[in-house]
Design a protein around this motif. Structure first.
Motif, mmCIF file in Angstrom:
data_model
loop_
_atom_site.group_PDB
_atom_site.id
_atom_site.type_symbol
_atom_site.label_atom_id
_atom_site.label_comp_id
_atom_site.label_asym_id
_atom_site.label_seq_id
_atom_site.Cartn_x
_atom_site.Cartn_y
_atom_site.Cartn_z
ATOM 1 N N GLY A 137 -34.003 32.891 -24.372
ATOM 2 C CA GLY A 137 -34.175 31.865 -23.678
ATOM 3 C C GLY A 137 -35.022 32.267 -22.170
ATOM 4 O O GLY A 137 -35.917 33.111 -22.216
ATOM 5 N N ARG A 138 -34.737 31.648 -21.263
ATOM 6 C CA ARG A 138 -35.491 31.806 -19.821
ATOM 7 C C ARG A 138 -34.891 32.954 -18.934
ATOM 8 O O ARG A 138 -35.433 33.053 -17.871
ATOM 9 C CB ARG A 138 -35.464 30.523 -18.881
ATOM 10 N N ALA A 139 -33.788 33.361 -19.682
ATOM 11 C CA ALA A 139 -33.168 34.395 -18.751
ATOM 12 C C ALA A 139 -32.873 35.772 -19.449
ATOM 13 O O ALA A 139 -32.614 35.637 -20.731
ATOM 14 C CB ALA A 139 -31.794 33.838 -18.034
ATOM 15 N N VAL A 157 -13.176 45.357 -14.755
ATOM 16 C CA VAL A 157 -13.731 45.085 -16.114
ATOM 17 C C VAL A 157 -15.233 45.118 -16.412
ATOM 18 O O VAL A 157 -15.720 46.136 -17.295
ATOM 19 C CB VAL A 157 -13.215 43.810 -16.957
ATOM 20 N N LEU A 158 -15.830 44.421 -15.513
ATOM 21 C CA LEU A 158 -17.216 44.384 -15.568
ATOM 22 C C LEU A 158 -17.831 46.100 -15.327
ATOM 23 O O LEU A 158 -18.732 46.649 -15.971
ATOM 24 C CB LEU A 158 -18.014 43.681 -14.898
ATOM 25 N N GLN A 159 -17.407 46.623 -14.241
ATOM 26 C CA GLN A 159 -17.764 47.934 -13.783
ATOM 27 C C GLN A 159 -17.435 49.076 -15.083
ATOM 28 O O GLN A 159 -18.270 49.832 -15.455
ATOM 29 C CB GLN A 159 -16.914 48.355 -12.747
ATOM 30 N N LYS A 170 -27.739 27.897 -22.340
ATOM 31 C CA LYS A 170 -27.476 26.839 -21.540
ATOM 32 C C LYS A 170 -27.316 27.364 -20.150
ATOM 33 O O LYS A 170 -27.537 26.661 -19.107
ATOM 34 C CB LYS A 170 -26.795 25.867 -22.054
ATOM 35 N N ALA A 171 -26.416 28.410 -20.056
ATOM 36 C CA ALA A 171 -25.923 28.846 -18.713
ATOM 37 C C ALA A 171 -26.897 30.043 -18.306
ATOM 38 O O ALA A 171 -26.419 30.960 -17.488
ATOM 39 C CB ALA A 171 -24.419 29.244 -18.864
ATOM 40 N N LEU A 172 -28.143 30.322 -18.686
ATOM 41 C CA LEU A 172 -28.838 31.198 -18.633
ATOM 42 C C LEU A 172 -27.978 32.759 -18.717
ATOM 43 O O LEU A 172 -28.352 33.571 -18.059
ATOM 44 C CB LEU A 172 -29.608 30.878 -17.118
#
Ligand code: CO8
Length: 255
Positions: free
Chosen positions: A56-58, A82-84, A22-24
């Motif tokens: 889904g779409r993403a 953190v993401l890095q 829902k949040a791609l």
């Protein structure tokens, strides 16, 4: 075990699918934490290839913008680090990692895809680093990985303008390896993953390390490292099997 992604292993191939449809598949804090846990499992299990997919779409439409407002500089830095760290962990896995890109592959999503070794896109995929339109810059390695992949000139255009990049352009600038029809994406990725899973795991890990580490070294250090790793391969059973199979005119069976 996970809410925002699924983790499956079959025939030595692990698949992580982002399911926050829902949040791609935007990367919120919770998804990033789950991703880090899933990567730890890969390290513990005998997995030969990792595939990332989006439901889904993403593929992933970026970091979750709804979590941005009110974030302090310190909180933002912590999230970025953190993401890095998670993307570095993906890049450092000693196995081939493939991004199967079905749709929007934006911001942090493109940064995750760039931390993979190979990227296969559907004709419905759309790439980009749209952060500039939010008044920010890529914060999960994008300003560093993109120019290394496509060169500074093109990277600056993509990051300065923030426009979407078509799969055809992504292919022409070397951002992806292949573009296929949407209905052929799963089979193209599965074929590639199976082929890599049957390959010589040790040599594949060494090739990955030589390419990734070498591109950050001086030429003389890099070529020396290649020679060291090349000779190391001669002490591994994969080399024995590969060379024996050639000499015996049969197909190699790597363990
Ligand atoms: N974050 C949160 N929610 C999102 C995001 C996102 N990145 N992208 C889409 N969504 C949500 C939408 O808000 C919408 O939710 P709702 O139905 O509740 O309104 C739902 O997904 C569907 O989206 P749309 O209705 O907008 O669908 P469209 O087909 O009209 O548009 C787009 C699709 C073009 C992808 C559009 O949603 C869009 O532009 N999304 C934002 C893309 C973007 O800017 N991404 C970059 C984010 S910044 C980033 O990634 C920085 C990474 C650095 C990490 C470290 C930072 C600290």
């Amino acid at each position: 075990m996970f809410k925002n992604l699924t983790y499956e292993v079959s025939e030595g191939i692990a698949t992580i699918t982002f399911i926050r449809e829902k949040a791609l598949n935007a990367l919120n804090n919770e998804t990033v934490n789950e991703l880090e846990k899933a990567i730890s499992r890969i390290k513990e299990e005998k997995v030969r290839v990792l595939v990332f997919k989006g439901k889904g779409r993403a593929f992933i439409a970026g970091a979750d913008i709804t979590e941005f407002k009110g974030r302090t500089t310190a909180e933002t830095k912590a999230f970025s680090l953190v993401l890095q760290r998670v993307l570095n962990e993906i890049e450092l896995l000693p196995i081939p990692v493939i991004a199967s890109i079905n749709g929007f592959c934006l911001g942090g999503g493109n940064e995750l895809a760039m931390a993979c070794d190979l990227r296969i896109a559907s004709t419905k995929a759309l790439f980009g680093q749209p952060e500039i339109k939010l008044g920010i810059i890529p914060g999960a390695g994008g300003t560093q990985r993109l120019p290394r992949l496509v060169g500074k000139t093109v990277a600056k255009e993509i990051i300065f303008l923030g426009d979407n990049i078509s799969p055809e352009r992504a292919l022409s600038i070397g951002l992806v390896n292949k573009v296929v029809k949407p209905e052929e994406l799963d089979s193209a990725v599965s074929e590639l993953a199976k082929r890599l899973a049957k390959g010589p795991g040790f040599a594949l890990a060494q090739a990955k390390e030589a390419i990734d580490r070498g591109s950050e070294m001086s030429w003389l250090d890099a070529i020396q490292m290649e020679s060291n790793i090349f000779s190391l391969c001669f002490s591994h059973e994969d080399m024995n099997e590969g060379v024996s199979a050639f000499l015996e005119k049969r197909k190699a069976q790597f363990k």
